[in-house]
Design a protein around this motif. Structure first.
Motif, PDB file in Angstrom:
ATOM      1  N   TYR A 221       0.652  10.085  -1.853  1.00 32.82           N
ATOM      2  CA  TYR A 221       0.700   8.837  -2.605  1.00 32.82           C
ATOM      3  C   TYR A 221      -0.345   7.848  -2.111  1.00 32.82           C
ATOM      4  O   TYR A 221      -0.379   7.498  -0.932  1.00 32.82           O
ATOM      5  CB  TYR A 221       2.093   8.209  -2.499  1.00 32.82           C
TER       6      TYR A 221
ATOM      7  N   SER B  66      11.192   3.822  -5.305  1.00 28.25           N
ATOM      8  CA  SER B  66      10.369   3.828  -6.521  1.00 28.25           C
ATOM      9  C   SER B  66      10.703   2.695  -7.473  1.00 28.25           C
ATOM     10  O   SER B  66       9.835   2.236  -8.218  1.00 28.25           O
ATOM     11  CB  SER B  66      10.506   5.168  -7.248  1.00 28.25           C
TER      12      SER B  66
ATOM     13  N   TRP C  73       5.398   3.833 -12.179  1.00 29.17           N
ATOM     14  CA  TRP C  73       5.682   3.189 -10.911  1.00 29.17           C
ATOM     15  C   TRP C  73       5.117   1.760 -10.906  1.00 29.17           C
ATOM     16  O   TRP C  73       3.973   1.534 -11.294  1.00 29.17           O
ATOM     17  CB  TRP C  73       5.060   4.009  -9.786  1.00 29.17           C
TER      18      TRP C  73
ATOM     19  N   ASN D 277      -1.458   6.817 -13.785  1.00 28.00           N
ATOM     20  CA  ASN D 277      -1.044   7.141 -12.435  1.00 28.00           C
ATOM     21  C   ASN D 277      -0.800   5.853 -11.666  1.00 28.00           C
ATOM     22  O   ASN D 277      -1.070   4.752 -12.156  1.00 28.00           O
ATOM     23  CB  ASN D 277      -2.118   7.992 -11.745  1.00 28.00           C
ATOM     24  N   HIS D 278      -0.328   5.987 -10.434  1.00 37.56           N
ATOM     25  CA  HIS D 278       0.038   4.828  -9.631  1.00 37.56           C
ATOM     26  C   HIS D 278      -1.188   3.947  -9.364  1.00 37.56           C
ATOM     27  O   HIS D 278      -2.133   4.374  -8.709  1.00 37.56           O
ATOM     28  CB  HIS D 278       0.642   5.311  -8.306  1.00 37.56           C
TER      29      HIS D 278
ATOM     30  N   LEU E 142       9.961  12.551  -7.238  1.00 35.79           N
ATOM     31  CA  LEU E 142       9.443  11.838  -6.079  1.00 35.79           C
ATOM     32  C   LEU E 142      10.039  12.402  -4.787  1.00 35.79           C
ATOM     33  O   LEU E 142      11.156  12.912  -4.763  1.00 35.79           O
ATOM     34  CB  LEU E 142       9.731  10.339  -6.198  1.00 35.79           C
TER      35      LEU E 142
END
Length: 600
Positions: free
Chosen positions: A350, A573, A455, A400-401, A544
């Motif tokens: 991450y 999360s 997220w 995506n994050h 996750l």
């Protein structure tokens, strides 16, 4: 019919009515903004049901007098969404009165009590500032103690004569979230939002704290004190024209739960690694990140320094001049290698996988125009605006994050204010098209939810509401006013779970009480004002690493195959507060409070 028979029949009817009401309360709910509503603005509650029932009308009832003050039709029926089979948007915008009220629908469903007045947002931006102060590193005013005073030792900076493990002084700034990592990209963005909040709405902020965050007035608005805390750290992270750092610490931070002064996990006492920006891919566990250049982070430095210079010219000329000089060198750094700088991870997959950078350069060019008045910078800003005219998540409905960060294009707003009529019209068209993309999805459900549940969805929600606000302000077009308010309402209770997403706000509401935070988990310290990450798609949550709920899920009946949110320490999360999301919220709340003050 004799009296005993009449009495029995009456009791049966009463029992039937009571049972029906109880069933409605169990199967149906009315979600309201727990902060309350401004009298002159959009006011909508949302009725939802897990049964296949319907409502036709609703009443707005004064809680004190129990008198009905407004009635209206329920309107359009919305179909299945999340855990609910049906829903309605209950619009009472036409009612302009003040007081405390509740809504009663014709199926017997009753909402929580809520306020309508011009003060519902008063003090909320300053309240959220509490979380920013609590996130301070070096001297922490909440703990009245210092932490991370030994930061740090360099990584990847040998090209500028600093072999790995060279000692540098980069102490200060804010912890990024409930861990203690520090990122220049999120901190610069947060600093910019705090500065912009003071620039745009100075009248809403108080002065109750000193520069060090302790109690006491110092003649400076607290939000500006907090912004300067960010600026001072960014100056350390860009100490020389050829040196700029991207982050302090890495995901080894996650090894154990502790308070911020207890770090000794990087093999050098209390020192932590400091990652240099070289425009090249760097460590990401077994892999490398996808860094392609120096622009994204460096451009954010430019914008924070540039706006800081403008605001400090009349307050501290020497500091303002330093910020201008640093903005110029950061601008040069952004051009070393055009591209994006991603964060570093050592143990886990991450990271903040930022993938866009032309939006950062657009804002940087607009900031450079503010510093130099050179028209070429506005021309360059407009060129960057055309390269990414709509923030990509709005079109794709996923990301995506931190893939597209900041979560909206801040440069469009600055161009709309500083550019000529043609460029203003162009960038506002871009804003409108992005809003329309979200609206196309939002209008299909009762919450007007068009922001994806990735997220940190609450950060996207906050930013999108800001974009709607800016578009309305600069264009005069109020077409998306209800969509804007729906996103604000979502943050404060008009969501499937009926909860505010801000710790302690409002004080008498349903707000997070068990966030993913060492402060609360270890010592039951309140983290007032912290905006938690927010709901995520169930598909994300189920994949996750390391998530396990600690307590029974109080919102279990409102979870669904679509989306989940848990007020539980174990869910990092959805229930972890973030510093940069809270800084954006401070801007949004200050905008709302300013709107209320204009009407008082």
């Amino acid at each position: 019919m004799n009296k005993p028979t009449c009495f029995i029949l009456f009791c049966l009817l009463l029992l039937s009515a009571f049972s029906h009401h109880g069933f409605a309360q169990e199967q149906s709910w009315i979600r309201v903004n727990q902060l309350g509503y401004l009298p002159q603005q959009k006011k909508v509650a949302v009725w939802v049901s897990k049964a296949n029932s319907e409502v036709k009308r609703f009443q707005l009832i004064n809680s004190d007098s129990q008198k009905v003050v407004y009635t209206n039709k329920a309107g359009k029926t919305f179909g299945k969404y999340g855990p609910f089979q049906k829903g309605y948007r209950l619009d009472f915008s036409a009612f302009k009165g003040n007081g405390t009220f509740y809504i009663l629908s014709d199926d017997g469903t009753k909402s929580p009590a809520f306020k309508i007045n011009e003060q519902v947002y008063e003090g909320t931006a300053d309240f959220a500032l509490r979380y920013m102060r609590q996130q301070r590193t070096l001297f922490n005013p909440f703990l009245k103690d210092s932490c991370h005073t030994h930061d740090g030792f360099t990584m990847y900076a040998s090209s500028v004569g600093m072999p790995d493990s060279t000692r540098v002084d980069v102490g200060g700034g804010w912890h990024d979230a409930s861990d203690y990592l520090q990122y220049a990209t999120t901190s610069a963005n947060a600093t910019y939002h705090l500065l912009a909040a003071y620039r745009d709405f100075p009248q809403v902020f108080g002065d109750q704290k000193q520069a060090n965050g302790l109690d006491g007035k110092n003649g400076i608005a607290d939000v500006l004190d907090e912004a300067k805390w960010g600026l001072d750290w960014l100056l350390k992270m860009h100490p020389k024209p050829n040196i700029m750092f991207n982050q302090i610490a890495d995901d080894r931070d996650h090894i154990k739960l502790r308070m911020p002064g207890q770090d000794s996990i990087y093999g050098r006492g209390h020192e932590r690694p400091v990652y240099f920006i070289d425009g090249q891919p760097q460590q990401r566990g077994k892999f490398l990140n996808n860094t392609t250049g120096t622009s994204s982070t460096a451009a954010k430095f430019v914008s924070a320094f540039g706006l800081g210079h403008q605001l400090y010219q009349q307050k501290d000329q020497a500091f303002a001049q330093m910020l201008k000089e640093k903005a110029l060198t950061a601008y040069q750094y952004a051009h070393i290698k055009p591209g994006v700088t991603q964060t570093v991870s050592v143990k886990s997959p991450y990271i903040y996988a930022e993938d866009n950078w032309v939006d950062d350069m657009e804002l940087a060019e607009a900031s450079m125009f503010g510093l130099t008045q050179d028209q070429q910078h506005l021309n360059k800003a407009l060129n960057y605006a055309r390269q990414e005219n709509i923030t990509p998540w709005m079109i794709r409905d996923t990301a995506n994050h931190y893939q597209y960060y900041p979560f909206i294009n801040l440069g469009h707003y600055e161009l709309a204010k500083q550019g000529d009529r043609s460029s203003k019209k162009e960038v506002l068209t871009y804003y409108k098209k992005g809003i329309e993309q979200v609206w196309d999805r939002a209008q299909e459900n009762m919450f007007y939810r068009g922001v994806p549940f990735i997220w940190c969805s609450n950060n996207l929600t906050t930013s999108f509401a800001i974009q709607c606000h800016w578009y309305k302000e600069q264009s005069g077009d109020k077409s998306f006013e209800e969509l804007e308010q729906a996103n604000i309402d979502w943050l404060f209770g008009v969501n499937p779970w009926g909860t505010s997403m801000v710790y302690g706000l409002p004080a008498d509401g349903d707000t997070p009480i068990d966030p993913h935070s060492a402060f609360t988990y270890l010592h039951a310290y309140p983290i007032d004002g912290g905006l938690v990450d927010g709901p995520v798609y169930s598909s994300i949550y189920q994949n996750l690493i390391g998530i396990k709920l600690i307590n029974p899920d109080e919102y279990a009946e409102f979870q669904s195959d679509l989306v989940v949110y848990h007020d539980d320490f174990g869910d990092y999360s959805t229930n972890e507060p973030t510093m940069d999301g809270t800084a954006s919220l401070i801007y949004l709340l200050s905008a709302k409070e300013s709107e209320s003050k204009k009407k008082e």
